[in-house]
Write a protein that holds these residues in place. Sequence first.
Motif, PDB file in Angstrom:
ATOM      1  N   GLN A  91       0.832  -1.208   0.000  1.00 24.78           N
ATOM      2  CA  GLN A  91       0.000   0.000   0.000  1.00 24.78           C
ATOM      3  C   GLN A  91       0.870   1.263   0.000  1.00 24.78           C
ATOM      4  O   GLN A  91       0.641   2.189  -0.775  1.00 24.78           O
ATOM      5  CB  GLN A  91      -0.933   0.008   1.220  1.00 24.78           C
ATOM      6  N   GLU A  92       1.876   1.287   0.853  1.00 22.52           N
ATOM      7  CA  GLU A  92       2.770   2.450   0.919  1.00 22.52           C
ATOM      8  C   GLU A  92       3.563   2.608  -0.377  1.00 22.52           C
ATOM      9  O   GLU A  92       3.742   3.730  -0.863  1.00 22.52           O
ATOM     10  CB  GLU A  92       3.726   2.317   2.115  1.00 22.52           C
ATOM     11  N   ALA A  93       4.017   1.506  -0.932  1.00 19.52           N
ATOM     12  CA  ALA A  93       4.760   1.574  -2.194  1.00 19.52           C
ATOM     13  C   ALA A  93       3.851   2.062  -3.325  1.00 19.52           C
ATOM     14  O   ALA A  93       4.263   2.888  -4.145  1.00 19.52           O
ATOM     15  CB  ALA A  93       5.348   0.211  -2.534  1.00 19.52           C
ATOM     16  N   THR A  94       2.620   1.584  -3.348  1.00 17.76           N
ATOM     17  CA  THR A  94       1.657   2.039  -4.360  1.00 17.76           C
ATOM     18  C   THR A  94       1.446   3.535  -4.248  1.00 17.76           C
ATOM     19  O   THR A  94       1.464   4.253  -5.262  1.00 17.76           O
ATOM     20  CB  THR A  94       0.318   1.294  -4.217  1.00 17.76           C
ATOM     21  N   GLU A  95       1.261   4.019  -3.034  1.00 17.27           N
ATOM     22  CA  GLU A  95       1.062   5.456  -2.825  1.00 17.27           C
ATOM     23  C   GLU A  95       2.282   6.243  -3.296  1.00 17.27           C
ATOM     24  O   GLU A  95       2.144   7.310  -3.899  1.00 17.27           O
ATOM     25  CB  GLU A  95       0.762   5.743  -1.355  1.00 17.27           C
ATOM     26  N   ALA A  96       3.471   5.723  -3.050  1.00 22.83           N
ATOM     27  CA  ALA A  96       4.689   6.407  -3.489  1.00 22.83           C
ATOM     28  C   ALA A  96       4.773   6.435  -5.008  1.00 22.83           C
ATOM     29  O   ALA A  96       5.043   7.485  -5.611  1.00 22.83           O
ATOM     30  CB  ALA A  96       5.922   5.716  -2.897  1.00 22.83           C
ATOM     31  N   PHE A  97       4.512   5.319  -5.650  1.00 18.32           N
ATOM     32  CA  PHE A  97       4.569   5.270  -7.107  1.00 18.32           C
ATOM     33  C   PHE A  97       3.477   6.124  -7.753  1.00 18.32           C
ATOM     34  O   PHE A  97       3.689   6.700  -8.823  1.00 18.32           O
ATOM     35  CB  PHE A  97       4.518   3.826  -7.618  1.00 18.32           C
ATOM     36  N   MET A  98       2.331   6.219  -7.091  1.00 23.32           N
ATOM     37  CA  MET A  98       1.241   7.049  -7.624  1.00 23.32           C
ATOM     38  C   MET A  98       1.634   8.529  -7.661  1.00 23.32           C
ATOM     39  O   MET A  98       1.084   9.288  -8.454  1.00 23.32           O
ATOM     40  CB  MET A  98      -0.045   6.878  -6.803  1.00 23.32           C
ATOM     41  N   LEU A  99       2.590   8.931  -6.832  1.00 26.30           N
ATOM     42  CA  LEU A  99       3.094  10.302  -6.889  1.00 26.30           C
ATOM     43  C   LEU A  99       3.870  10.556  -8.172  1.00 26.30           C
ATOM     44  O   LEU A  99       4.029  11.700  -8.598  1.00 26.30           O
ATOM     45  CB  LEU A  99       3.991  10.595  -5.686  1.00 26.30           C
ATOM     46  N   CYS A 100       4.335   9.486  -8.779  1.00 24.26           N
ATOM     47  CA  CYS A 100       5.144   9.588  -9.996  1.00 24.26           C
ATOM     48  C   CYS A 100       4.327   9.393 -11.262  1.00 24.26           C
ATOM     49  O   CYS A 100       4.613  10.002 -12.288  1.00 24.26           O
ATOM     50  CB  CYS A 100       6.264   8.552  -9.953  1.00 24.26           C
ATOM     51  N   CYS A 101       3.308   8.546 -11.175  1.00 24.62           N
ATOM     52  CA  CYS A 101       2.465   8.222 -12.328  1.00 24.62           C
ATOM     53  C   CYS A 101       1.197   7.564 -11.814  1.00 24.62           C
ATOM     54  O   CYS A 101       1.273   6.636 -11.003  1.00 24.62           O
ATOM     55  CB  CYS A 101       3.205   7.280 -13.273  1.00 24.62           C
ATOM     56  N   VAL A 102       0.045   8.012 -12.276  1.00 23.19           N
ATOM     57  CA  VAL A 102      -1.215   7.500 -11.731  1.00 23.19           C
ATOM     58  C   VAL A 102      -1.812   6.338 -12.523  1.00 23.19           C
ATOM     59  O   VAL A 102      -2.955   5.972 -12.299  1.00 23.19           O
ATOM     60  CB  VAL A 102      -2.273   8.625 -11.533  1.00 23.19           C
ATOM     61  N   MET A 108       5.174  -2.000 -10.705  1.00 25.81           N
ATOM     62  CA  MET A 108       6.345  -1.478  -9.997  1.00 25.81           C
ATOM     63  C   MET A 108       6.418  -2.037  -8.575  1.00 25.81           C
ATOM     64  O   MET A 108       7.503  -2.386  -8.094  1.00 25.81           O
ATOM     65  CB  MET A 108       6.318   0.048  -9.977  1.00 25.81           C
ATOM     66  N   VAL A 109       5.277  -2.130  -7.911  1.00 26.24           N
ATOM     67  CA  VAL A 109       5.241  -2.676  -6.548  1.00 26.24           C
ATOM     68  C   VAL A 109       5.645  -4.148  -6.573  1.00 26.24           C
ATOM     69  O   VAL A 109       6.467  -4.599  -5.767  1.00 26.24           O
ATOM     70  CB  VAL A 109       3.838  -2.489  -5.924  1.00 26.24           C
ATOM     71  N   GLU A 110       5.099  -4.891  -7.518  1.00 29.85           N
ATOM     72  CA  GLU A 110       5.374  -6.331  -7.592  1.00 29.85           C
ATOM     73  C   GLU A 110       6.828  -6.631  -7.958  1.00 29.85           C
ATOM     74  O   GLU A 110       7.334  -7.696  -7.608  1.00 29.85           O
ATOM     75  CB  GLU A 110       4.439  -6.987  -8.609  1.00 29.85           C
ATOM     76  N   ALA A 111       7.492  -5.725  -8.638  1.00 29.22           N
ATOM     77  CA  ALA A 111       8.871  -5.958  -9.094  1.00 29.22           C
ATOM     78  C   ALA A 111       9.915  -5.667  -8.021  1.00 29.22           C
ATOM     79  O   ALA A 111      11.099  -5.895  -8.239  1.00 29.22           O
ATOM     80  CB  ALA A 111       9.152  -5.112 -10.336  1.00 29.22           C
ATOM     81  N   ARG A 112       9.493  -5.151  -6.871  1.00 23.17           N
ATOM     82  CA  ARG A 112      10.454  -4.867  -5.804  1.00 23.17           C
ATOM     83  C   ARG A 112      11.084  -6.156  -5.314  1.00 23.17           C
ATOM     84  O   ARG A 112      10.440  -7.199  -5.387  1.00 23.17           O
ATOM     85  CB  ARG A 112       9.745  -4.163  -4.621  1.00 23.17           C
ATOM     86  N   PRO A 113      12.281  -6.128  -4.781  1.00 28.51           N
ATOM     87  CA  PRO A 113      13.130  -4.973  -4.504  1.00 28.51           C
ATOM     88  C   PRO A 113      13.976  -4.583  -5.715  1.00 28.51           C
ATOM     89  O   PRO A 113      14.237  -5.392  -6.604  1.00 28.51           O
ATOM     90  CB  PRO A 113      14.023  -5.461  -3.373  1.00 28.51           C
ATOM     91  N   TYR A 114      14.426  -3.343  -5.700  1.00 25.92           N
ATOM     92  CA  TYR A 114      15.292  -2.797  -6.741  1.00 25.92           C
ATOM     93  C   TYR A 114      16.701  -2.668  -6.175  1.00 25.92           C
ATOM     94  O   TYR A 114      16.877  -2.152  -5.072  1.00 25.92           O
ATOM     95  CB  TYR A 114      14.776  -1.437  -7.215  1.00 25.92           C
ATOM     96  N   ALA A 115      17.678  -3.122  -6.931  1.00 23.61           N
ATOM     97  CA  ALA A 115      19.066  -3.116  -6.466  1.00 23.61           C
ATOM     98  C   ALA A 115      19.605  -1.699  -6.317  1.00 23.61           C
ATOM     99  O   ALA A 115      20.370  -1.419  -5.387  1.00 23.61           O
ATOM    100  CB  ALA A 115      19.949  -3.901  -7.428  1.00 23.61           C
ATOM    101  N   ASP A 116      19.195  -0.826  -7.232  1.00 24.74           N
ATOM    102  CA  ASP A 116      19.676   0.554  -7.195  1.00 24.74           C
ATOM    103  C   ASP A 116      18.734   1.414  -8.035  1.00 24.74           C
ATOM    104  O   ASP A 116      17.763   0.906  -8.612  1.00 24.74           O
ATOM    105  CB  ASP A 116      21.122   0.656  -7.687  1.00 24.74           C
TER     106      ASP A 116
END
Length: 166
Positions: A12-23, A31-39
Amino acid sequence: MNLETLNHCSAQEATEAFMLCCVSERWCQRMVEARPYADFAALCDAADQHWQGLGDNDYLQAFEGHPMIGDVSTLRAKYANTEALASGEQSSVNQATEQVIETLARDNQRYYERNGFIFIVCATGKSAEQMLALLQARLPNSRATEITNAAEEQRKITRIRLEKLL
């Protein structure tokens, strides 16, 4: 927020963060499902990959997350002076003339009426005059071409917002 926090926060928190970038809901979900990101580079690569794999309805949903710049007072405020521009993104912008502002408002409305979605362009580093030239160059394009053009501009905007997020 930093990358470690983004990688380990709730969906939920990750979704909210990504929604700030693109709705686009589908883009955010991927993007949430692909976590974690190395860098940060891996995050950006995933953002681009997931964006490219979306359909027109997803793109249109993302475009709806932008306000329509069609009202003269909004444009007047946006291009009042270089001090009003965020984070020095435009280092040598002259004040926009009233004629440019009014033409931007009129042509933004024409673009919307023609395509059914607002004119999307990555405005970072662009003056009102440059924005108007881009808008006028794209006005004659077909709707399909403009979805493609706007999707690429949205991708650039999303990248900038991801940088600001982290």
